[in-house]
Design a protein around this motif. Structure first.
Motif, PDB file in Angstrom:
ATOM      1  N   ARG A   1       4.833   1.688  -8.878  1.00  0.00           N
ATOM      2  CA  ARG A   1       4.035   0.687  -9.597  1.00  0.00           C
ATOM      3  C   ARG A   1       4.391   0.678 -11.080  1.00  0.00           C
ATOM      4  O   ARG A   1       4.518  -0.377 -11.698  1.00  0.00           O
TER       5      ARG A   1
ATOM      6  N   GLU B   1       0.813  -1.216   0.000  1.00  0.00           N
ATOM      7  CA  GLU B   1       0.000   0.000   0.000  1.00  0.00           C
ATOM      8  C   GLU B   1       0.851   1.273   0.000  1.00  0.00           C
ATOM      9  O   GLU B   1       0.347   2.367  -0.270  1.00  0.00           O
TER      10      GLU B   1
ATOM     11  N   ASP C   1      -4.164  -4.196  -3.593  1.00  0.00           N
ATOM     12  CA  ASP C   1      -5.316  -3.710  -4.351  1.00  0.00           C
ATOM     13  C   ASP C   1      -6.390  -4.782  -4.450  1.00  0.00           C
ATOM     14  O   ASP C   1      -7.586  -4.489  -4.399  1.00  0.00           O
TER      15      ASP C   1
ATOM     16  N   ASN D   1      -8.053  -4.841  -1.130  1.00  0.00           N
ATOM     17  CA  ASN D   1      -8.814  -3.623  -0.913  1.00  0.00           C
ATOM     18  C   ASN D   1     -10.111  -3.629  -1.715  1.00  0.00           C
ATOM     19  O   ASN D   1     -11.163  -3.186  -1.244  1.00  0.00           O
ATOM     20  N   LYS D   2     -10.052  -4.146  -2.936  1.00  0.00           N
ATOM     21  CA  LYS D   2     -11.227  -4.183  -3.804  1.00  0.00           C
ATOM     22  C   LYS D   2     -12.165  -5.326  -3.438  1.00  0.00           C
ATOM     23  O   LYS D   2     -13.386  -5.190  -3.508  1.00  0.00           O
TER      24      LYS D   2
ATOM     25  N   SER E   1      -2.068  -3.518 -10.644  1.00  0.00           N
ATOM     26  CA  SER E   1      -2.828  -4.020  -9.504  1.00  0.00           C
ATOM     27  C   SER E   1      -1.930  -4.899  -8.652  1.00  0.00           C
ATOM     28  O   SER E   1      -1.363  -5.883  -9.137  1.00  0.00           O
TER      29      SER E   1
END
Length: 545
Positions: A419, A412, A452, A455-456, A448
């Motif tokens: 990225r 995070e 992620d 989190n999603k 991603s």
């Protein structure tokens, strides 16, 4: 209490298994409500315009490994009524070498043998023998067992010992995937291809106790489908079937807790105070969320709570780069020797030996990001409908990575530039095997990470893609534990139907179906569907199902 807030069944989670369970219950005549936290249903069946306008990427699930067996495809008329179209590419996997060589897994066994023969005549012969044998195992037991309630481990082992196939299959159990592949094959390139293939969906190459799954993943490695228009088309079909048969759904729903009265599930209380009543609740969430977050550890039995705390999540996940390209995909060097390469579903680069694969596996366990083995796919080669704005390419570059990184930085904390640097390195690794590609044609790279994913999709703790590790103590009758192994829970009226239950994760169209089946049995209602042919045939051959 308002009439429209009373239901026969309430399902927590509108992902694949929630929709699947709901569709079966709605067709059975139950007034069923699905509560979904996100803006729309579908869970991991995500097709999103996430990188560049007009380019549609599958941002979680993409490869459908079991839909050719899933009874729900026929039961719910997904292809005949709801428009589901599955694409089955001839070249399933192409493992590329820096020297321009390649080995391919085709959906035709003989063509795969031709590819293997260029490296090892013995391995080509072995592959054909194993492919024929394992196809029988999948047809007669491994696929049917995916769609029936699990049998207690000792009982299953005793029953399998009464058949020749069962004896041979269970003899593999204590072998590791690595040991099996190295025993079966002699050529290093072929070993690397097959070890990567059987471990792709989460088998630890050095984990014993799950050897019986290797034949299944061996077989499924060249039986991948993709969904025309993107995987969200599958969730749309499930949603339509659920709603057309009287189902009710509510999105953007924040649950406060599951209502328990005298040991019986009685409904759901929402964060805003709204109460939905039902004597049956099905959770497709993981065990921690279901019993600790939405019921409370103090309410459940101590031993049961301890078993939940022992649940193991995967130590690896996916780092994915979803790339929109204004032009064709890369042309690979290997295509000069084998033009079939241009139509492969999955390209594997960086894995030319068992040591390559084990180096990455070691990095993952150590929390490092050093070894890059890339799996890439260009779905628009087979499905141009994924681009709405004319020509171009939808690309996916993916690699296994650890969730916990031992370099002082968490996922995070990775900035946009961090990225993009990882995506650039993935592209660089892929292009070492390419002869022609205009890097300036890359429009956008959307990256991603495991964080992620978590989190999603909160069920995917630590970036899990199976709602929990595949481990001998977390499979079959022990998934998620003995108390919930048959999709019932110790709390009356509360059922479990997510990927943490048998048979496990990925898009199987199984868990929610099995939860619906036991629920209807407990309510004394007849199934509206017939026992499926694959199960009937297996039982006729004496398989313990």
């Amino acid at each position: 209490m308002a009439k429209n807030k009373k239901y026969d069944a309430i399902i927590i989670g509108g992902g694949t298994n929630g929709l699947l369970c709901g569709a079966y219950l709605a067709r059975a005549g139950l007034k069923t409500l699905i509560l979904e936290k996100k803006l729309e249903m579908g869970g991991g069946l995500l097709t999103e315009e996430i990188a560049f306008p007009g380019f549609y990427h599958d941002t979680h699930a993409i490869y459908m490994t079991m839909l050719d067996y899933a009874p729900a495809v026929q039961d719910l008329e997904l292809t005949t009524k709801h428009g589901l179209e599955l694409i089955f590419p001839e070249v399933q996997v192409a493992s590329l070498g820096k020297d321009g060589s390649s080995i391919c897994l085709y959906n035709d066994v003989d063509r795969t043998c031709e590819s293997f023969r260029r490296f090892s005549e013995k391995d080509a012969k072995t592959f054909k023998e194993l492919a024929l044998k394992f196809q029988g195992w999948v047809d007669d037991f491994l696929a049917p067992y995916t769609y029936v309630a699990p049998i207690p481990t000792l009982e299953l082992a005793a029953a399998m010992e009464r058949t020749e196939m069962g004896k041979e299959m269970f003899a593999l159990t204590e072998e590791t995937p690595k040991d099996l592949i190295e025993t079966w094959f002699e050529n290093e390139r072929i070993r690397a291809l097959m070890l990567d293939a059987v471990c792709f969906w989460g088998l630890d190459p050095e984990q014993s106790g799950l050897g019986y799954l290797v034949p299944l993943y061996f077989n499924r490695s060249y039986n991948n489908r993709i969904v025309k228009g993107g995987t969200h088309q599958l969730s749309q079909g499930l949603t339509r079937d659920f709603l057309q048969h009287g189902g009710h759904s509510k999105t953007v729903q924040i649950i406060d807790h599951i209502i328990i009265d005298n040991g019986q599930a009685k409904g759901i209380k929402m964060y805003d105070g709204t109460v939905y009543e039902a004597n049956t609740v099905i959770s497709t969430l993981d065990m921690n969320q279901t019993f600790f977050k939405y019921i409370g550890e103090k309410i459940v039995e101590k031993d049961f709570a301890e078993s939940i705390k022992m649940w193991m999540w995967e130590h690896w996940s996916f780092l994915s780069a979803h790339i929109s390209i204004d032009g064709p995909p890369p042309q690979f060097k290997a295509a000069f020797k084998n033009p079939d390469i241009e139509k492969a579903l999955i390209y594997t680069v960086g894995c030319e030996s068992v040591s390559d694969f084990m180096e990455q596996a070691g990095d993952i366990k150590a929390g490092r990001l050093d070894k890059f083995i890339i799996h890439s796919s260009f779905p628009t080669v087979f499905d141009p409908s994924r681009i709405r704005s004319g020509g171009g390419t939808v690309a996916l570059l993916q690699m296994h990575v650890p969730y916990d990184i031992n370099e002082g930085k968490k996922w995070e904390d990775y900035s946009y530039d961090d990225r993009q640097a990882l995506a650039d390195k993935m592209v660089d690794t892929l292009l070492e095997y390419a002869s022609d590609f205009d890097r300036d044609s890359i429009l956008v790279q959307y990256v991603s990470s495991p964080w992620d994913i978590e989190n999603k999709l909160p069920d995917m703790v630590k970036g899990s893609f199976k709602q929990g590790m595949y481990h001998p103590l977390q499979m079959g009758y022990m998934r998620p534990n003995a108390e919930c192994s048959n999709h019932r829970s110790p709390i009356k009226g509360l059922y479990m139907g997510g990927a943490c239950t048998h048979p496990g994760g990925t898009i199987l169209l199984a868990n929610g179906f099995l939860a619906a089946e036991v629920l209807l049995e407990d309510l004394g209602k007849e199934k509206w569907w017939n026992t499926h042919e694959l199960v009937s045939k297996a039982r006729a051959k004496g398989m313990p199902l």
